[in-house]
Design a protein around this motif. Structure first.
Motif, short mmCIF file in Angstrom:
data_model
loop_
_atom_site.label_atom_id
_atom_site.label_comp_id
_atom_site.label_asym_id
_atom_site.label_seq_id
_atom_site.Cartn_x
_atom_site.Cartn_y
_atom_site.Cartn_z
N ASP A 3 0.85 -1.20 0.00
CA ASP A 3 0.00 0.00 0.00
C ASP A 3 0.89 1.24 0.00
OD1 ASP A 3 -3.20 0.51 1.48
OD2 ASP A 3 -1.92 2.04 0.59
N ALA A 4 0.45 2.28 -0.70
CA ALA A 4 1.26 3.49 -0.82
C ALA A 4 1.17 4.36 0.41
CB ALA A 4 0.81 4.28 -2.04
N GLY A 5 0.33 4.03 1.37
CA GLY A 5 0.16 4.88 2.52
C GLY A 5 -0.87 5.96 2.25
N VAL A 6 -0.98 6.91 3.16
CA VAL A 6 -1.92 8.01 2.99
C VAL A 6 -1.32 9.00 2.00
CG1 VAL A 6 -3.11 9.91 4.15
CG2 VAL A 6 -2.79 7.72 5.34
N ILE A 7 -2.10 9.38 1.02
CA ILE A 7 -1.60 10.26 -0.03
C ILE A 7 -2.33 11.59 0.03
CG2 ILE A 7 -1.32 10.58 -2.52
CD1 ILE A 7 -1.29 7.50 -2.73
N GLN A 8 -1.55 12.66 0.13
CA GLN A 8 -2.12 14.00 0.16
C GLN A 8 -1.63 14.80 -1.04
OE1 GLN A 8 -1.34 14.67 4.82
NE2 GLN A 8 -2.54 16.31 3.89
N SER A 9 -2.50 15.67 -1.50
CA SER A 9 -2.09 16.58 -2.57
C SER A 9 -2.82 17.90 -2.41
CB SER A 9 -2.41 15.96 -3.94
OG SER A 9 -3.81 15.81 -4.11
N PRO A 10 -2.19 18.98 -2.85
CA PRO A 10 -0.80 19.07 -3.28
C PRO A 10 0.15 19.03 -2.08
CG PRO A 10 -1.76 21.27 -3.18
CD PRO A 10 -2.86 20.31 -2.83
N ARG A 11 1.43 18.91 -2.31
CA ARG A 11 2.40 18.94 -1.21
C ARG A 11 2.62 20.37 -0.74
NH1 ARG A 11 6.22 15.15 -0.58
NH2 ARG A 11 6.63 16.35 1.32
N HIS A 12 2.58 21.28 -1.67
CA HIS A 12 2.76 22.70 -1.35
C HIS A 12 1.71 23.50 -2.10
CE1 HIS A 12 6.76 21.93 0.40
NE2 HIS A 12 6.89 21.06 -0.58
N GLU A 13 1.21 24.53 -1.44
CA GLU A 13 0.23 25.41 -2.07
C GLU A 13 0.48 26.83 -1.61
OE1 GLU A 13 -2.55 24.36 -4.02
OE2 GLU A 13 -3.17 26.44 -4.33
N VAL A 14 0.66 27.72 -2.57
CA VAL A 14 0.77 29.15 -2.27
C VAL A 14 -0.38 29.83 -2.97
CG1 VAL A 14 2.18 31.22 -2.40
CG2 VAL A 14 3.28 28.99 -2.13
N THR A 15 -1.14 30.59 -2.22
CA THR A 15 -2.31 31.22 -2.79
C THR A 15 -2.49 32.61 -2.22
OG1 THR A 15 -4.67 30.86 -3.29
CG2 THR A 15 -3.96 30.43 -1.03
N GLU A 16 -3.26 33.40 -2.91
CA GLU A 16 -3.53 34.76 -2.44
C GLU A 16 -4.74 34.78 -1.52
OE1 GLU A 16 -1.76 37.46 -6.11
OE2 GLU A 16 -3.93 37.31 -5.81
N MET A 17 -4.68 35.67 -0.59
CA MET A 17 -5.80 35.86 0.34
C MET A 17 -7.10 36.02 -0.45
SD MET A 17 -6.10 38.77 3.29
CE MET A 17 -6.15 40.11 2.14
N GLY A 18 -8.14 35.34 0.03
CA GLY A 18 -9.43 35.43 -0.62
C GLY A 18 -9.72 34.31 -1.59
N GLN A 19 -8.68 33.59 -2.00
CA GLN A 19 -8.87 32.50 -2.93
C GLN A 19 -9.37 31.25 -2.21
OE1 GLN A 19 -8.43 32.78 -6.42
NE2 GLN A 19 -8.43 34.89 -5.72
N GLU A 20 -9.99 30.39 -2.99
CA GLU A 20 -10.43 29.09 -2.45
C GLU A 20 -9.28 28.09 -2.55
OE1 GLU A 20 -14.36 27.34 -3.58
OE2 GLU A 20 -13.13 25.72 -4.39
N VAL A 21 -9.12 27.31 -1.50
CA VAL A 21 -8.08 26.29 -1.47
C VAL A 21 -8.71 24.93 -1.18
CG1 VAL A 21 -6.03 25.47 -0.23
CG2 VAL A 21 -6.36 27.92 -0.58
N THR A 22 -8.34 23.92 -1.94
CA THR A 22 -8.84 22.57 -1.69
C THR A 22 -7.68 21.62 -1.51
OG1 THR A 22 -10.83 22.96 -3.02
CG2 THR A 22 -10.23 20.67 -2.58
N LEU A 23 -7.68 20.96 -0.37
CA LEU A 23 -6.67 19.96 -0.05
C LEU A 23 -7.29 18.58 -0.17
CD1 LEU A 23 -5.23 21.66 3.18
CD2 LEU A 23 -4.74 22.16 0.78
N ARG A 24 -6.50 17.63 -0.66
CA ARG A 24 -7.05 16.31 -0.95
C ARG A 24 -6.32 15.22 -0.20
NH1 ARG A 24 -7.21 19.60 -5.22
NH2 ARG A 24 -9.16 19.73 -6.40
N CYS A 25 -7.05 14.15 0.08
CA CYS A 25 -6.47 13.05 0.85
C CYS A 25 -7.05 11.72 0.38
CB CYS A 25 -6.76 13.24 2.34
SG CYS A 25 -6.21 11.87 3.39
N LYS A 26 -6.15 10.76 0.20
CA LYS A 26 -6.57 9.38 -0.08
C LYS A 26 -6.08 8.52 1.08
CE LYS A 26 -6.16 5.75 -3.63
NZ LYS A 26 -6.19 4.66 -2.66
N PRO A 27 -7.00 7.98 1.88
CA PRO A 27 -6.57 7.19 3.03
C PRO A 27 -6.09 5.80 2.62
CG PRO A 27 -8.95 7.16 2.87
CD PRO A 27 -8.46 8.08 1.79
N ILE A 28 -5.53 5.10 3.57
CA ILE A 28 -5.12 3.71 3.33
C ILE A 28 -6.36 2.85 3.16
CG2 ILE A 28 -4.01 1.71 4.39
CD1 ILE A 28 -2.04 3.69 5.72
N SER A 29 -6.34 2.01 2.17
CA SER A 29 -7.49 1.15 1.88
C SER A 29 -7.81 0.28 3.09
CB SER A 29 -7.16 0.26 0.68
OG SER A 29 -8.21 -0.63 0.42
#
Lengths: 110, 114
Positions: free
Chosen positions: B1-27
């Motif tokens: 199993d690849a383990g828990v996978i998150q994306s993106p690893r880094h995110e730089v955004t401007e104030m006011g923008q929408e940010v979405t973080l993603r996660c794939k848990p271990i099966s």
């Protein structure tokens, strides 16, 4: 009051020293206890679970005192590679939440 | 199993923008946790799911934060609108349910809001 409290340190110790960390928890319904290790800019990883009778894994010994609601971690013969932040974690039986302490930073010097 | 996978690893955004973080848990893991880590506050539990259902979101700082788990293999944490004080490392972790079960962490998403 935080659910899990730790002394943030840092603890600066020479190689070969013995060092102990304590952690207190406030929820008496806490059921499971762990020590995690976190290296700089990395994710936390399990170091060891803590059992009621106490347990040992090589140079590491964990103890649980339910009456006083604290957990301890003892590291013997410290190595440079032990330098990290050690996080105390409790898991509640009734809520299943995993709550982390803020961590204790250990720096082992030559 | 690849383990828990998150994306993106880094995110730089401007104030006011929408940010979405993603996660794939271990099966096979049926508990999923979202944490935020800062120097000042340490690791804070934001929300956790059991069998895709949000169980406790009392750690979500305010209405700008929302989290979903549409199925057992995917979760998102959304911040809208983002603010500079949201800058932190966001970790996702998964575990089997039950006492004694350890949690496994993803590598985290380092968010910077400018």
């Amino acid at each position: 009051r935080k659910e899990v409290e730790q002394d943030p340190g840092p603890f600066n110790v020479p190689e070969g020293a013995t060092v102990a960390f304590n952690c207190t928890y406030s929820n008496s319904a806490s059921q499971s206890f762990f020590w995690y290790r976190q290296d700089c800019r990395k994710e936390p990883k399990l170091l060891m679970s803590v059992y009621s009778s106490g347990n040992e894994d090589g140079r590491f010994t964990a103890q649980l005192n339910r009456a006083s609601q604290y957990i301890s971690l003892l590291i013997r013969d410290s190595k440079l590679s032990d330098s990290a932040t050690y996080l105390c974690v409790v898991r509640s039986y009734n809520t299943d939440k995993l709550i982390f302490g803020t961590g204790t930073r250990l720096q082992v010097f030559p | 199993d690849a383990g828990v996978i998150q994306s993106p690893r880094h995110e730089v955004t401007e104030m006011g923008q929408e940010v979405t973080l993603r996660c794939k848990p271990i099966s096979g893991h049926n508990s999923l946790f979202w944490y935020r880590q800062t120097m000042m506050r340490g690791l804070e539990l934001l929300i956790y799911f059991n069998n895709n259902v949000p169980i406790d979101d009392s750690g979500m700082p305010e209405d700008r934060f929302s989290a979903k788990m549409p199925n057992a293999s995917f979760s998102t944490l959304k911040i809208q609108p983002s603010e500079p004080r949201d800058s932190a490392v966001y970790f996702c972790a998964s575990s089997p349910s039950g006492a004694g079960a350890e949690a496994f962490f993803g590598q985290g998403t380092r968010l910077t809001v400018v």
